[in-house]
Each structure stands twice: as structure tokens, then as C-alpha cells.
Design a protein around this motif. Structure first.
Motif, mmCIF file in Angstrom:
data_model
loop_
_atom_site.group_PDB
_atom_site.id
_atom_site.type_symbol
_atom_site.label_atom_id
_atom_site.label_comp_id
_atom_site.label_asym_id
_atom_site.label_seq_id
_atom_site.Cartn_x
_atom_site.Cartn_y
_atom_site.Cartn_z
ATOM 1 N N GLY A 86 0.804 -1.216 0.000
ATOM 2 C CA GLY A 86 0.000 0.000 0.000
ATOM 3 C C GLY A 86 0.834 1.260 0.000
ATOM 4 O O GLY A 86 0.325 2.360 -0.219
ATOM 5 N N CYS A 126 0.155 5.600 2.217
ATOM 6 C CA CYS A 126 -0.028 4.167 2.406
ATOM 7 C C CYS A 126 -1.527 3.896 2.321
ATOM 8 O O CYS A 126 -2.296 4.307 3.196
ATOM 9 C CB CYS A 126 0.552 3.699 3.729
ATOM 10 S SG CYS A 126 0.618 1.889 3.815
ATOM 11 N N PHE A 127 -1.930 3.260 1.229
ATOM 12 C CA PHE A 127 -3.342 3.031 0.948
ATOM 13 C C PHE A 127 -3.796 1.659 1.438
ATOM 14 O O PHE A 127 -3.055 0.680 1.310
ATOM 15 C CB PHE A 127 -3.601 3.123 -0.560
ATOM 16 C CG PHE A 127 -3.268 4.460 -1.154
ATOM 17 C CD1 PHE A 127 -4.015 5.583 -0.841
ATOM 18 C CD2 PHE A 127 -2.206 4.593 -2.037
ATOM 19 C CE1 PHE A 127 -3.705 6.822 -1.396
ATOM 20 C CE2 PHE A 127 -1.897 5.822 -2.598
ATOM 21 C CZ PHE A 127 -2.644 6.933 -2.277
ATOM 22 N N PRO A 128 -5.015 1.572 1.945
ATOM 23 C CA PRO A 128 -5.563 0.281 2.354
ATOM 24 C C PRO A 128 -6.142 -0.474 1.160
ATOM 25 O O PRO A 128 -6.405 0.117 0.112
ATOM 26 C CB PRO A 128 -6.677 0.679 3.327
ATOM 27 C CG PRO A 128 -7.177 1.992 2.785
ATOM 28 C CD PRO A 128 -5.947 2.678 2.248
ATOM 29 N N GLY A 129 -6.339 -1.754 1.353
ATOM 30 C CA GLY A 129 -7.052 -2.542 0.359
ATOM 31 C C GLY A 129 -6.168 -3.513 -0.398
ATOM 32 O O GLY A 129 -4.974 -3.648 -0.126
ATOM 33 N N ASP A 130 -6.803 -4.166 -1.362
ATOM 34 C CA ASP A 130 -6.085 -5.131 -2.186
ATOM 35 C C ASP A 130 -5.357 -4.408 -3.324
ATOM 36 O O ASP A 130 -5.401 -3.177 -3.429
ATOM 37 C CB ASP A 130 -7.038 -6.209 -2.716
ATOM 38 C CG ASP A 130 -8.112 -5.683 -3.659
ATOM 39 O OD1 ASP A 130 -7.974 -4.564 -4.211
ATOM 40 O OD2 ASP A 130 -9.111 -6.403 -3.870
ATOM 41 N N GLU A 148 -7.465 -1.987 -5.394
ATOM 42 C CA GLU A 148 -7.867 -0.798 -4.637
ATOM 43 C C GLU A 148 -6.689 0.146 -4.407
ATOM 44 O O GLU A 148 -6.837 1.370 -4.512
ATOM 45 C CB GLU A 148 -8.489 -1.211 -3.301
ATOM 46 C CG GLU A 148 -9.827 -1.914 -3.458
ATOM 47 C CD GLU A 148 -10.281 -2.641 -2.199
ATOM 48 O OE1 GLU A 148 -9.423 -2.989 -1.350
ATOM 49 O OE2 GLU A 148 -11.488 -2.872 -2.071
ATOM 50 N N VAL A 149 -5.518 -0.404 -4.097
ATOM 51 C CA VAL A 149 -4.327 0.426 -3.904
ATOM 52 C C VAL A 149 -4.010 1.175 -5.189
ATOM 53 O O VAL A 149 -3.747 2.386 -5.179
ATOM 54 C CB VAL A 149 -3.124 -0.430 -3.441
ATOM 55 C CG1 VAL A 149 -1.809 0.343 -3.547
ATOM 56 C CG2 VAL A 149 -3.341 -0.934 -2.016
ATOM 57 N N GLN A 156 -6.593 3.990 -5.919
ATOM 58 C CA GLN A 156 -6.371 5.126 -5.021
ATOM 59 C C GLN A 156 -5.128 5.904 -5.437
ATOM 60 O O GLN A 156 -5.101 7.141 -5.371
ATOM 61 C CB GLN A 156 -6.235 4.640 -3.574
ATOM 62 C CG GLN A 156 -7.531 4.105 -2.991
ATOM 63 C CD GLN A 156 -7.300 3.454 -1.648
ATOM 64 O OE1 GLN A 156 -7.288 4.139 -0.632
ATOM 65 N NE2 GLN A 156 -7.089 2.145 -1.649
#
Length: 166
Positions: A120, A139-143, A146-147, A150
């Protein structure tokens, strides 16, 4: 955070409108987003008026050969780092002649993360010269998907803020 196609389109159109109004062009230097920023920018008919080029430099070797990223930066800091995205911007500007460039390098996952750079983590830079470049890390959440979505939205919004304030 779930990023929609509509959000990406809106962000790309806002940037495109600004670039058109001011007679500027953009180049992208992308790693973990795999050309997605260039893709959403060029989804719009007539985008050749402001999109100069999109470079997908996924491997370290491509970053060195196509963008002039130094082996020293890659060895000392890794591909996902501030020095590398700054050099990616400089290389994209030099290679294309665009008036502004955006660079992205990150760990989209599911593997590849570390304690210092978890999945992320994405570094961004945008600028119009080596001395006029801004870098940010998120730092992005998710799979993985999704990263990456974003990261594309963040890059579009970041470079738009940069060009609108110039």
C-alpha cells in the motif's frame, strides 16, 4: 476507500481542462499503476492536445534506461522512494519535453511489502523541473486493485493541485 471510474474521469478531466487553458503538456512515469494515469488522461477525446507521453517503467532496469534513474538511488533507497520518483519526474521531462510530469512507484501487493514499506506504500512526485518537484508518500488500504485505483486518483489530484498553484 473505493475509487470509482467517475472519480477518475472527473479528476482527469479537471487536470486536462487546466492544461488546455494554460497551453501545457504532461508526461507520466508510472511503475505500480502500470500506465493507468496515462490511460485515464487519454480516455478523453482530444487529449493529445495536453498528453505528451506515458512511460511505464515497471522494472528497475527500465527506470534506469528510459528515465535515467541512477543505480545509486535504486540501490540505496529502493524503487519505492522519494529520490527515485524525483528522478523519474526529471527523466520524463527530459525524455518528452512535456511542461509537467508525474511519477508513481509503490508496493501494490499482495506481496513485496516490508516493515519499512508495507503493501500500500506509494511514492509520488510531480514537477516542472528538477528544482520544482514535489514528492509525497501515502499508504493506501485494500487489495492490489484498490491500492492502484487510489494511487491513480491521488496522482491526478496531486499534479492538478501543483499545476493550478503554478
Amino acid at each position: 476507500m473505493s475509487v470509482t471510474d467517475e472519480q477518475l474521469e472527473s479528476a482527469a478531466n479537471r487536470l486536462g481542462d487546466h492544461l488546455i487553458r494554460h497551453g501545457r503538456t504532461i508526461a507520466t512515469a508510472e511503475s505500480c499503476t502500470g500506465g493507468w494515469v496515462a490511460k485515464v488522461l487519454t480516455d478523453r477525446a482530444g487529449s493529445s492536445a495536453y498528453v505528451e507521453a506515458g512511460l511505464v517503467t515497471y522494472s528497475n532496469d527500465a527506470k534506469r534506461k528510459l528515465l535515467g534513474v541512477t543505480g545509486k538511488s535504486l540501490e540505496e533507497h529502493g524503487a519505492v522512494s522519494e529520490p527515485v520518483v524525483r528522478e523519474m519526474v526529471a527523466g520524463a521531462l527530459a525524455a518528452t519535453g512535456a511542461s509537467v510530469a508525474v511519477a508513481i512507484s509503490g508496493v501494490a501487493g499482495p506481496g513485496g511489502g516490508s516493515e519499512d514499506k508495507p503493501v500500500g506504500t506509494v511514492w509520488f512526485a510531480w514537477g516542472s523541473s528538477l528544482d520544482n518537484t514535489v514528492a509525497r508518500v501515502e499508504c493506501f488500504p485494500g487489495d492490489r486493485h484498490e491500492v492502484r485505483r487510489q494511487a491513480v486518483l491521488y496522482a491526478l489530484q496531486g499534479v492538478t493541485g501543483f499545476v493550478e498553484s503554478a
